[in-house]
Design a protein around this motif. Sequence first.
Motif, mmCIF file in Angstrom:
data_model
loop_
_atom_site.group_PDB
_atom_site.id
_atom_site.type_symbol
_atom_site.label_atom_id
_atom_site.label_comp_id
_atom_site.label_asym_id
_atom_site.label_seq_id
_atom_site.Cartn_x
_atom_site.Cartn_y
_atom_site.Cartn_z
ATOM 1 N N GLN A 1 12.850 11.458 12.087
ATOM 2 C CA GLN A 1 12.984 10.613 13.246
ATOM 3 C C GLN A 1 11.668 9.952 13.405
ATOM 4 N N GLU A 2 12.002 8.411 13.400
ATOM 5 C CA GLU A 2 10.998 7.702 13.530
ATOM 6 C C GLU A 2 10.159 7.499 14.817
ATOM 7 N N VAL A 3 8.811 7.327 14.957
ATOM 8 C CA VAL A 3 8.158 7.164 16.075
ATOM 9 C C VAL A 3 7.593 5.735 16.040
ATOM 10 N N SER A 4 7.722 5.196 17.135
ATOM 11 C CA SER A 4 7.294 3.882 17.246
ATOM 12 C C SER A 4 6.713 3.583 18.763
ATOM 13 N N ALA A 5 6.071 2.747 19.090
ATOM 14 C CA ALA A 5 5.415 2.481 20.156
ATOM 15 C C ALA A 5 6.066 1.347 20.994
ATOM 16 N N PHE A 6 5.973 1.050 22.401
ATOM 17 C CA PHE A 6 6.939 -0.020 23.158
ATOM 18 C C PHE A 6 6.201 -0.474 24.300
ATOM 19 N N GLY A 7 6.438 -1.412 24.838
ATOM 20 C CA GLY A 7 5.658 -1.975 26.047
ATOM 21 C C GLY A 7 4.488 -2.742 25.719
ATOM 22 N N ALA A 38 9.500 14.421 25.053
ATOM 23 C CA ALA A 38 9.931 15.067 26.257
ATOM 24 C C ALA A 38 11.566 14.570 26.343
ATOM 25 N N SER A 39 12.026 13.680 25.722
ATOM 26 C CA SER A 39 13.629 13.542 25.593
ATOM 27 C C SER A 39 14.320 14.286 24.252
ATOM 28 N N THR A 40 13.542 14.256 23.139
ATOM 29 C CA THR A 40 14.487 14.688 22.007
ATOM 30 C C THR A 40 13.917 16.036 21.640
ATOM 31 N N ASP A 41 12.729 16.576 22.263
ATOM 32 C CA ASP A 41 12.289 17.882 21.797
ATOM 33 C C ASP A 41 11.466 17.797 20.298
ATOM 34 N N VAL A 42 11.328 16.758 19.605
ATOM 35 C CA VAL A 42 11.041 16.994 18.422
ATOM 36 C C VAL A 42 9.279 16.828 18.560
ATOM 37 N N PHE A 43 8.613 17.487 17.513
ATOM 38 C CA PHE A 43 7.470 17.472 17.474
ATOM 39 C C PHE A 43 6.615 16.299 16.723
ATOM 40 N N LEU A 44 5.563 15.792 17.042
ATOM 41 C CA LEU A 44 5.128 14.837 16.342
ATOM 42 C C LEU A 44 4.413 15.290 14.939
ATOM 43 N N SER A 45 4.811 14.894 13.974
ATOM 44 C CA SER A 45 4.604 15.471 12.411
ATOM 45 C C SER A 45 3.694 14.429 11.610
ATOM 46 N N GLY A 52 -1.207 1.824 1.919
ATOM 47 C CA GLY A 52 -2.225 0.834 1.739
ATOM 48 C C GLY A 52 -2.434 -0.186 2.707
ATOM 49 N N ARG A 53 -1.394 -0.440 3.644
ATOM 50 C CA ARG A 53 -1.452 -1.357 4.617
ATOM 51 C C ARG A 53 -0.976 -0.987 5.702
ATOM 52 N N PRO A 54 -1.501 -1.064 6.990
ATOM 53 C CA PRO A 54 -2.503 -2.016 7.239
ATOM 54 C C PRO A 54 -3.771 -1.421 7.209
ATOM 55 N N ILE A 55 -3.917 -0.051 7.130
ATOM 56 C CA ILE A 55 -5.091 0.599 6.957
ATOM 57 C C ILE A 55 -5.210 1.467 5.963
ATOM 58 N N HIS A 56 -5.868 1.476 4.945
ATOM 59 C CA HIS A 56 -5.820 2.206 3.479
ATOM 60 C C HIS A 56 -6.040 3.721 3.938
ATOM 61 N N GLY A 57 -5.196 4.359 3.318
ATOM 62 C CA GLY A 57 -5.060 5.908 3.404
ATOM 63 C C GLY A 57 -4.501 6.304 4.724
ATOM 64 N N GLN A 58 -4.063 5.500 5.669
ATOM 65 C CA GLN A 58 -3.254 6.028 6.869
ATOM 66 C C GLN A 58 -2.118 6.863 6.541
ATOM 67 N N LYS A 59 -1.874 8.101 7.138
ATOM 68 C CA LYS A 59 -0.664 8.763 6.959
ATOM 69 C C LYS A 59 0.537 8.393 7.828
ATOM 70 N N GLU A 60 1.666 8.529 7.319
ATOM 71 C CA GLU A 60 2.789 8.134 8.332
ATOM 72 C C GLU A 60 3.044 9.560 9.063
ATOM 73 N N VAL A 61 3.609 9.105 10.324
ATOM 74 C CA VAL A 61 3.984 10.239 11.098
ATOM 75 C C VAL A 61 5.360 10.204 11.678
ATOM 76 N N HIS A 62 6.011 11.200 12.216
ATOM 77 C CA HIS A 62 7.485 11.203 12.416
ATOM 78 C C HIS A 62 7.854 12.402 13.392
ATOM 79 N N GLY A 63 8.785 12.455 14.083
ATOM 80 C CA GLY A 63 9.378 13.355 14.736
ATOM 81 C C GLY A 63 10.013 14.351 13.935
ATOM 82 N N MET A 64 9.785 15.739 13.934
ATOM 83 C CA MET A 64 10.309 16.827 13.301
ATOM 84 C C MET A 64 11.002 18.016 14.245
ATOM 85 N N ALA A 65 12.332 18.112 13.930
ATOM 86 C CA ALA A 65 12.816 19.112 14.929
ATOM 87 C C ALA A 65 12.339 20.544 14.958
ATOM 88 N N ALA A 66 11.678 21.055 13.753
ATOM 89 C CA ALA A 66 11.349 22.472 13.716
ATOM 90 C C ALA A 66 9.901 22.519 13.619
#
Length: 96
Positions: A1-7, A38-45, A52-66
Amino acid sequence: QEVSAFGEAGEGDYLDDWTVVCSGTYWARDSEVRFQHASTDVFLSVTGEQYGRPIHGQKEVHGMAASSQNNYWKVMEGIFMQPSEVFKAEQYHTEL
């Protein structure tokens, strides 16, 4: 599940709300925590994927149900507050 920022300027919507899940009453300096949406109960994982972009070595995060080892987080740097300082800080900060 994708995690993004808004506002802008600290304003978003209900989908921006996360709950800190810790083992005690307070988030202790050396303890691990989880962030649960709070709305979907997934954990930030973390996925383990690196980009490599925009920051070298950054890791992707997503929502995980378990819950798993991939959704524990630990503070590595920052400002640490004693529980008694929290109430003093609230009069100066609207969000942390």
